[in-house]
Scaffold this motif. Structure first.
Motif: not given
Lengths: 430, 430
Positions: A160-161, A50-55, A183-190
């Protein structure tokens, strides 16, 4: 303007060799950053995600909104242009039909001694599919990755997207729905790769991760490799078009630009035996460039990495093609079939004047995830084989053991492994 | 003494989960050293190779002596115990016969629209096979890596094997000769991997590198991945034996120790439904340990990583086996065949009381290079497929292009790639 190489000039070999070594990608060294992100997600789970997604994505999520809900899928499907949905369905069905033929067969047999041997294929239990956000968030790539996994029999396919600034391409959700991925999560990157590899409170860990991504995603995939399986690390796209002078230069120019518009690091190469035709293609490229939405990207790619290679005869170009080992090889001349049969290193071959590479990107049925950067010398495009694994089977009775024991014992002793020798000998009271 | 886990105790799940996470390898961080060595070999070629070989292997070579000559092969063969040579020949022939069945078939067909699709397999042009020096220099591994490459049709198979203090296991040369490998260099470590990947004046670069090695070799393989293909990064070996009380405890103890003698980081696990049998096996292990040449190694492995897992019924152990995802799974009980059919994650399964895993190490015919460290969840043992690659084929006529064009154009436009759309549309005067 692309460079021109003429196979009949004295310095051709030197220039061609240098051309092959051209680096098209500057990979930033993001290893340490990625290492820290992975460690943090392993420790703090959802909270770190959650923190990285915000950042990084400027998107505020909670454990409850990490996963995309059914209502969002429904809304995406309802809002989508029906013609696009129909095109995605056609693509899915064609990809599915072609990939079904790739399912490997189990093998089990007894040899002349009565030793039973076998190979048994089983699907990977769970797979994570990474889909980039922003302009490279392609619904076609969702199908190309998810459909082979489904065909292989993978029970759990997770996606994951990232949604930068909260924005998600709704067609990515439509493609996921059409491919049976829920099952899809709205997160990305490392951080997304770390969550898929190690799991968090909300995201269950998977056994293998596939799909393209930026430098952070690629570095994260390399780092989690071993804990989970990964597919290839894809580089910028490329096409090699071999064409004679009987083609419409506008068609070939359009094909070169379809590749070039992907990325400034993409590469389009024309091999021809007709200098006048080459000049006509270059003129057509220049003219079409002005009318492309992504003209600036395509122009940079063509200027920096495009190439025209003049050869005395197309027939002799097989060796050049093998050295280039292109992701896509388009053969636009009458003898294309015979040429294709002699090519060894290519991710995919598009045969004849009516098979533009773009058909393979979407609706041909074959996969568009293909080896780049000359890796077609040693690797293949994505297939059902990437989502299954093989267990070998061996079964001996006492008679077979007795027949093979002397050789096994001799080799174990020659290797200084007397515990190995004993494991066989003890069964024979030897 | 190995740990014991009892599936019927309350804390079993916690302890089993912790057991699964046990790290058996401390991988030194040698990345920077390896990076420097690779860069140096790329720059200085043979000279660097010779310098590192002098420094690390205490072996003085010249460009002329880097490669092993025919006379050395002849001498090794002449000096070898004829029974060992015969055993190697039997192993080679059995490996060859089994791997021939793995050759994938090409596919070419036209679908209902008349679109032609295909998959064509071709061998990798050249492969480098790394063979460790010293005590882990196994002739059987030479066969297990080289024979599948030959079966696949790889034209050039090159071997690199270090000769610390000038000493080389002559049986490695015999195995190379028997497998048809004649290009062998006496170099090892990261410098050998660099030479194989980038080439030097004497060593021609290859397209793919396979074979086991120490931390430096593993790090080097990771670093050159992309420039060349690599196989898996193998970890320490492991066996899971599922056995009922009807087995001779001495047999099962011998099998556990055959694994343990490989390496202090190797792992042997026994799953049984019979506590008295488990105790008898442990006693047999203790007694056999005293009589093993590599008893110290085996004792450390059994003490640090060995495990006995007691289960209420063998039938319920399939789930445990899948979570362990062992490299080797030995099933020593009557219902082994039915159990094997339900297992999903295992590199190789050895069925029945007369199939000790050691047979698979040498003469079974299947490959002994198998996924370790739970990677059987997502990967397979070495096979012919590791030495071939697939090119996909697509061929449309104007009619087929017309049929697929609307969907391709719709998807290209939905993805914002109008250059893609044009490449199709231009052929239809659309």
């Amino acid at each position: 303007m692309a460079i021109t190489l003429d196979a009949q000039t004295a310095d051709f070999e030197t220039r061609f060799a240098a051309f092959l070594e051209t680096k098209r990608e500057v990979s930033d060294d993001v290893d340490q950053t990625v290492r820290d992100i992975i460690a943090d997600v392993r420790t703090r789970g959802d909270e770190a995600l959650i923190d990285y997604t915000k950042r990084f994505d400027r998107n505020s999520l909670s454990a409850e909104t990490l996963r995309i809900g059914e209502a969002e899928f429904d809304a995406a499907l309802a809002a989508a242009d029906p013609e696009t949905v129909k095109a995605l369905e056609l693509a899915r069905d064609r990809i599915s039909a072609h990939h079904l033929r790739q399912l490997p067969a189990d093998d089990r047999y007894a040899d002349a001694l009565g030793v039973e041997l076998g190979s048994r294929w089983t699907p990977v239990e769970s797979v994570g599919l990474y889909v980039p956000g922003g302009t490279a968030s392609y619904p076609s790539s969702v199908l190309m990755n998810a459909v082979p996994a489904q065909v292989a029999g993978v029970e759990r396919v997770v996606m994951a997207v990232p949604a930068p600034d909260g924005v998600l391409n709704p067609l990515v959700l439509v493609a996921a729905r059409l491919a049976g991925v829920s099952e899809v999560y709205r997160v990305g990157g490392a951080q997304a790769i770390a969550a898929l590899a190690y799991g968090t409170q909300t995201v269950g860990a998977v056994a293998k991760i596939v799909g393209p991504g930026n430098a952070y995603v690629a570095a994260a995939k390399r780092q989690v490799f071993g804990k989970v399986g990964i597919d290839m690390i894809a580089g910028p796209s490329e096409v090699l078009i071999v064409a004679d002078g009987d083609n419409d230069p506008e068609w070939i120019a359009a094909d070169l630009l379809a590749q070039a518009e992907h990325d400034t690091a993409a590469q389009s190469i024309l091999v021809t035996d007709d200098a006048a035709f080459a000049a006509a293609v270059e003129a057509a490229v220049a003219s079409q460039l002005t009318r492309l939405k992504r003209g600036e990207t395509a122009a940079a790619s063509w200027r920096d990495f495009g190439a025209v290679i003049l050869v005395p005869s197309l027939d002799g170009a097989v060796a050049l093609a093998d050295r280039i080992a292109p992701e896509h090889l388009e053969l636009a001349f009458d003898a294309a079939e015979a040429f294709a049969a002699r090519v060894r290193n290519a991710g995919a071959i598009f045969i004849g004047r009516h098979t533009p590479e773009v058909i393979g990107d979407y609706v041909g049925g074959s996969n568009h995830v293909l080896p780049t950067a000359r890796s077609a010398r040693f690797s293949s495009g994505l297939s059902v084989l990437d989502f299954v694994k093989r267990t070998s089977i061996l079964k001996l009775g006492s008679e077979q053991l007795r027949a093979l024991a002397p050789a096994a014992i001799a080799l174990a002793e020659a290797e200084g492994l007397d515990g190995h020798a004993r494991s066989v000998a003890i069964r024979l009271n030897m």
